[in-house]
Design a protein around this motif. Sequence first.
Motif, PDB file in Angstrom:
ATOM      1  N   ALA A   1       0.740  -1.196   0.115  1.00 39.97           N
ATOM      2  CA  ALA A   1       0.083   0.023  -0.092  1.00 39.97           C
ATOM      3  C   ALA A   1       0.897   1.413  -0.064  1.00 39.97           C
ATOM      4  N   TYR A   2       1.907   1.235   0.871  1.00 39.19           N
ATOM      5  CA  TYR A   2       2.691   2.567   0.862  1.00 39.19           C
ATOM      6  C   TYR A   2       3.361   2.584  -0.569  1.00 39.19           C
TER       7      TYR A   2
ATOM      8  N   ASN B   1       2.225   1.696  -3.277  1.00 43.84           N
ATOM      9  CA  ASN B   1       1.364   2.191  -4.234  1.00 43.84           C
ATOM     10  C   ASN B   1       1.080   3.853  -3.991  1.00 43.84           C
ATOM     11  N   LEU B   2       1.312   4.185  -3.170  1.00 42.51           N
ATOM     12  CA  LEU B   2       1.089   5.696  -2.686  1.00 42.51           C
ATOM     13  C   LEU B   2       2.477   6.282  -2.687  1.00 42.51           C
ATOM     14  N   ASN B   3       3.643   5.850  -3.330  1.00 42.25           N
ATOM     15  CA  ASN B   3       5.063   6.241  -3.545  1.00 42.25           C
ATOM     16  C   ASN B   3       5.700   6.733  -2.437  1.00 42.25           C
ATOM     17  N   GLU B   4       5.331   5.875  -1.230  1.00 41.11           N
ATOM     18  CA  GLU B   4       5.946   6.286   0.150  1.00 41.11           C
ATOM     19  C   GLU B   4       7.140   5.190   0.117  1.00 41.11           C
ATOM     20  N   PHE B   5       7.994   5.085  -0.451  1.00 40.68           N
ATOM     21  CA  PHE B   5       9.012   3.976  -0.836  1.00 40.68           C
ATOM     22  C   PHE B   5       9.556   3.811   0.768  1.00 40.68           C
ATOM     23  N   GLU B   6      10.125   4.721   1.101  1.00 39.46           N
ATOM     24  CA  GLU B   6      10.874   4.498   2.606  1.00 39.46           C
ATOM     25  C   GLU B   6       9.958   3.742   3.343  1.00 39.46           C
ATOM     26  N   LYS B   7       8.814   3.973   3.732  1.00 40.43           N
ATOM     27  CA  LYS B   7       7.969   3.148   4.440  1.00 40.43           C
ATOM     28  C   LYS B   7       7.606   2.022   4.046  1.00 40.43           C
TER      29      LYS B   7
END
Length: 70
Positions: free
Chosen positions: A31-32, A34-40
């Motif tokens: 999910a992260y 997909n939201l482009n929150e790659f570090e998370k």
Amino acid sequence: NERDDKALKQYNLALNINPQIPETLYNRGIAYENLNEFEKALDDYNFAIKINPNFVDAYNNKSGVFRKLQ
């Protein structure tokens, strides 16, 4: 993406109950991602791997995030 935001809330609820479920961490990582929150996403994949060192899908997704970060 609204679907991933809703999914994150559910994964967070599950992880508040039991933070040691590698499949939930893996799914939250997706999910992260997909939201482009790659570090998370990387943090969740790494923690899933720490709990289950044989979690091949987490390794695969982790390598995909590294490619996106290049």
